[in-house]
Design an enzyme around this catalytic site. Structure first.
Site, PDB file in Angstrom:
ATOM      1  N   THR A  53       0.864  -1.181   0.000  1.00 10.63           N
ATOM      2  CA  THR A  53       0.000   0.000   0.000  1.00 10.63           C
ATOM      3  C   THR A  53       0.899   1.229   0.000  1.00 10.63           C
ATOM      4  O   THR A  53       2.128   1.113   0.013  1.00 10.63           O
ATOM      5  CB  THR A  53      -0.919   0.028   1.233  1.00 10.63           C
ATOM      6  OG1 THR A  53      -0.147   0.392   2.391  1.00 10.63           O
ATOM      7  CG2 THR A  53      -1.568  -1.331   1.473  1.00 10.63           C
ATOM      8  N   CYS A  54       0.276   2.404   0.023  1.00 11.38           N
ATOM      9  CA  CYS A  54       1.084   3.624   0.012  1.00 11.38           C
ATOM     10  C   CYS A  54       1.878   3.800   1.300  1.00 11.38           C
ATOM     11  O   CYS A  54       2.859   4.548   1.327  1.00 11.38           O
ATOM     12  CB  CYS A  54       0.204   4.848  -0.233  1.00 11.38           C
ATOM     13  SG  CYS A  54      -1.053   5.125   1.032  1.00 11.38           S
ATOM     14  N   SER A 116      -3.258   0.424  10.872  1.00 11.18           N
ATOM     15  CA  SER A 116      -3.367   1.434   9.828  1.00 11.18           C
ATOM     16  C   SER A 116      -3.118   2.840  10.368  1.00 11.18           C
ATOM     17  O   SER A 116      -3.195   3.082  11.579  1.00 11.18           O
ATOM     18  CB  SER A 116      -4.762   1.382   9.190  1.00 11.18           C
ATOM     19  OG  SER A 116      -4.986   0.139   8.554  1.00 11.18           O
ATOM     20  N   ASP A 122     -11.072   0.493   6.425  1.00 16.90           N
ATOM     21  CA  ASP A 122     -11.359  -0.811   5.832  1.00 16.90           C
ATOM     22  C   ASP A 122     -10.778  -1.025   4.440  1.00 16.90           C
ATOM     23  O   ASP A 122     -10.939  -2.101   3.886  1.00 16.90           O
ATOM     24  CB  ASP A 122     -12.872  -1.063   5.799  1.00 16.90           C
ATOM     25  CG  ASP A 122     -13.631   0.040   5.084  1.00 16.90           C
ATOM     26  OD1 ASP A 122     -12.985   0.910   4.472  1.00 16.90           O
ATOM     27  OD2 ASP A 122     -14.878   0.030   5.157  1.00 16.90           O
ATOM     28  N   GLN A 123     -10.056  -0.039   3.884  1.00 21.32           N
ATOM     29  CA  GLN A 123      -9.446  -0.276   2.578  1.00 21.32           C
ATOM     30  C   GLN A 123      -8.397  -1.392   2.638  1.00 21.32           C
ATOM     31  O   GLN A 123      -8.162  -2.088   1.657  1.00 21.32           O
ATOM     32  CB  GLN A 123      -8.779   1.003   2.033  1.00 21.32           C
ATOM     33  CG  GLN A 123      -9.749   2.030   1.508  1.00 21.32           C
ATOM     34  CD  GLN A 123     -10.321   2.863   2.631  1.00 21.32           C
ATOM     35  OE1 GLN A 123      -9.576   3.396   3.440  1.00 21.32           O
ATOM     36  NE2 GLN A 123     -11.627   2.968   2.704  1.00 21.32           N
ATOM     37  N   GLN A 127      -6.846  -4.622   0.120  1.00 19.48           N
ATOM     38  CA  GLN A 127      -5.438  -4.732  -0.262  1.00 19.48           C
ATOM     39  C   GLN A 127      -4.848  -6.082   0.159  1.00 19.48           C
ATOM     40  O   GLN A 127      -4.026  -6.657  -0.547  1.00 19.48           O
ATOM     41  CB  GLN A 127      -4.678  -3.555   0.358  1.00 19.48           C
ATOM     42  CG  GLN A 127      -5.071  -2.231  -0.270  1.00 19.48           C
ATOM     43  CD  GLN A 127      -4.822  -1.036   0.641  1.00 19.48           C
ATOM     44  OE1 GLN A 127      -4.676  -1.172   1.850  1.00 19.48           O
ATOM     45  NE2 GLN A 127      -4.777   0.145   0.052  1.00 19.48           N
ATOM     46  N   GLY A 196      -7.230  10.757  -9.920  1.00 20.05           N
ATOM     47  CA  GLY A 196      -7.144   9.310  -9.893  1.00 20.05           C
ATOM     48  C   GLY A 196      -8.516   8.709 -10.089  1.00 20.05           C
ATOM     49  O   GLY A 196      -9.535   9.319  -9.735  1.00 20.05           O
ATOM     50  N   ALA A 199      -9.391   2.051  -7.634  1.00 26.33           N
ATOM     51  CA  ALA A 199     -10.249   1.580  -6.545  1.00 26.33           C
ATOM     52  C   ALA A 199     -10.197   2.527  -5.352  1.00 26.33           C
ATOM     53  O   ALA A 199     -11.239   2.834  -4.744  1.00 26.33           O
ATOM     54  CB  ALA A 199      -9.817   0.172  -6.130  1.00 26.33           C
ATOM     55  N   PHE A 200      -9.000   3.000  -5.002  1.00 26.61           N
ATOM     56  CA  PHE A 200      -8.898   3.911  -3.862  1.00 26.61           C
ATOM     57  C   PHE A 200      -9.600   5.226  -4.159  1.00 26.61           C
ATOM     58  O   PHE A 200     -10.273   5.793  -3.293  1.00 26.61           O
ATOM     59  CB  PHE A 200      -7.436   4.152  -3.497  1.00 26.61           C
ATOM     60  CG  PHE A 200      -7.252   5.074  -2.329  1.00 26.61           C
ATOM     61  CD1 PHE A 200      -7.861   4.803  -1.115  1.00 26.61           C
ATOM     62  CD2 PHE A 200      -6.471   6.215  -2.439  1.00 26.61           C
ATOM     63  CE1 PHE A 200      -7.699   5.650  -0.027  1.00 26.61           C
ATOM     64  CE2 PHE A 200      -6.306   7.073  -1.360  1.00 26.61           C
ATOM     65  CZ  PHE A 200      -6.910   6.780  -0.149  1.00 26.61           C
TER      66      PHE A 200
END
Length: 448
Positions: A53-54, A116, A122-123, A127, A196, A199-200
């Site tokens: 992830t980022c 997180s 909940d993303q 992932q 963007g 999905a995010f």
């Protein structure tokens, strides 16, 4: 964990490293598939799942007689440097590792959102699921690792639904917008631009809609894709080349793409402010690498929020300590249940071998009886067969129950290993001091 398969995780995240280092790590052009393939080429690593992830890069690995702890990770740590292009000596102080039950517990906590930037978001569930699907496509997912990730997805949902972590419907987007609302009030009626269309970005658009913004536009490298997402909000889709112009029109700009290089520069913002007649511009950068140049934060008339500010200042709507504690307790119980399940699975081979040996011995004895007692009619033969098989079932019932009970015990792995050695020794003994040349009779003698 079983004695034959062990799980470990090696990772780096916002909790262990500064965000500027994470930004450089996230700037790699190499796909996560390469890291999965490279990880499984390391000696002792049988399977791997990468969660990328980022603000997180983690390798979950299944080993069989391979690395056993933080000091024995071999070449696995070098892969972070090879994959990202950042020097290993710079990465190494920020790496963390967990082994066996600790790795499972960490995975469950990650999937639950407890690790997180925004606790409970909940993303991360999506992932983690993406990481599993990636490894499955590459056929690099072992039995234990696949089961662990699948269980983590279920645990993550349970933690949110049963402990209160999900009550606020939190995400990075809602947390970032919360900063704006606390400083300037409601965003109702304002317009936004999301950079963007992945999905995010879809999650961001949904959060913006819930905040009461009048309209949400979307800019993307592919304008058609941007338009499809913008259609869900009554907005318009644009290409990235339109972003500088749109800065003069919208109120909120959100960076939500994995693109490298700044898509919004300080110069873009400065020019836009000159044409805004004093209207403030709200910039929310949720990406690593940054979509919006941090220098834009220094300009008058700009309110700037990024992942660093979210991580350092936290959120006003803190999830209660009781909810977090309840989630950890749920995870502890799930880890124990997972461990017990693996021990029971480890007992299956020895139980199968035990039943196979007994069944083969019984069938061999029935064949011998049929050859010796030619005068028996069919009904008698069938009754004898049923009787012998019932004896086998009854003889195996208690050992089977006992093996399963021992497997579920905290020291189950040792019990199963001892039972396996005992069974093997009994077979070996039957082969030596035999009273018959029939190997199946030796097996049934050993079991008896």
């Amino acid at each position: 964990m079983t004695s034959s398969a062990t799980m470990l995780v090696l990772g780096i995240s916002h909790a262990s490293a500064p965000l500027d280092l994470l930004e450089r790590l996230a700037g790699t052009d190499r796909p996560a598939e390469d890291l999965v393939s490279d990880a499984t080429s390391v000696d002792g690593i049988d399977a791997a799942v990468v969660v990328s992830t980022c603000n997180r890069l983690e390798i979950y690995a299944e080993t069989r007689g391979g690395p056993s702890g933080p000091g024995d990770l071999g070449d696995l740590g070098d892969l972070f440097a090879q994959h990202t292009g950042v020097d290993r000596d710079e990465i190494a102080p920020h790496l963390y590792s967990h082994h066996a039950d600790g790795a499972v517990r960490h995975l469950f906590a990650v999937a639950s959102g407890l690790e997180s930037v925004v606790v409970g978001e909940d993303q991360i569930l999506g992932q983690v699921k993406l990481g599993l699907e990636r490894s499955q496509r590459l056929d690099r997912t072992g039995r234990v690792l696949a089961k662990a990730v699948q269980t983590a997805l279920r645990v993550g949902k349970r933690a949110r639904n049963e402990t209160g972590l999900n009550e606020a419907g939190r995400s990075l987007a809602t947390a970032g917008l919360g900063f704006f609302e606390r400083e300037v009030g409601s965003l109702h009626g304002k317009t936004a631009l999301v950079i963007g269309a992945g999905a995010f970005a879809g999650v961001v658009v949904a959060a913006l809609r819930r905040s009461g913004l009048d309209r949400v536009h979307v800019a993307n490298r592919t304008p058609d894709k941007a338009q499809r997402l913008a259609d869900t909000t009554g907005g318009t889709g644009y290409g990235l080349e339109d972003v500088p112009r749109l800065l003069t029109e919208v109120d909120v700009v959100v960076g939500a793409t994995a693109a490298t290089g700044h898509l919004v520069t300080a110069g873009h913002v400065e020019e836009a402010l000159a044409a805004r007649d004093g209207r403030e511009l709200f910039l929310l950068d949720l990406s690593l690498p940054h979509n919006i140049a941090p220098g834009a934060a220094e300009l008058p008339g700009v309110t700037f929020v990024d992942l660093r500010r979210i991580a350092e200042e936290g959120q006003e709507d803190e999830i209660s300590a009781a909810s977090v504690q309840a989630a950890h307790e749920l995870i502890d119980a799930e880890v124990e249940q997972f461990r017990t399940g693996l021990r029971l699975a480890g007992a299956k081979p020895v139980l199968t071998a035990l039943r196979t040996a007994a069944t083969e011995a019984a069938e061999a004895e029935l064949d011998r009886l049929e050859r010796r007692l030619d005068g028996l009619d069919g009904a008698a033969r069938q009754e004898i067969g049923r009787s012998v098989r019932r004896i086998v079932d009854k003889a195996l019932h208690q050992p089977t129950v006992l093996v399963r009970e021992l497997a579920a015990d905290p020291d189950g792995a040792r019990h199963i290993a001892a039972f396996t050695r005992l069974f093997a020794a009994a077979e070996s003994h039957g082969d030596d001091g035999d009273r018959t040349n029939d190997p199946n009779e030796k097996k049934i003698e050993a079991i008896a």
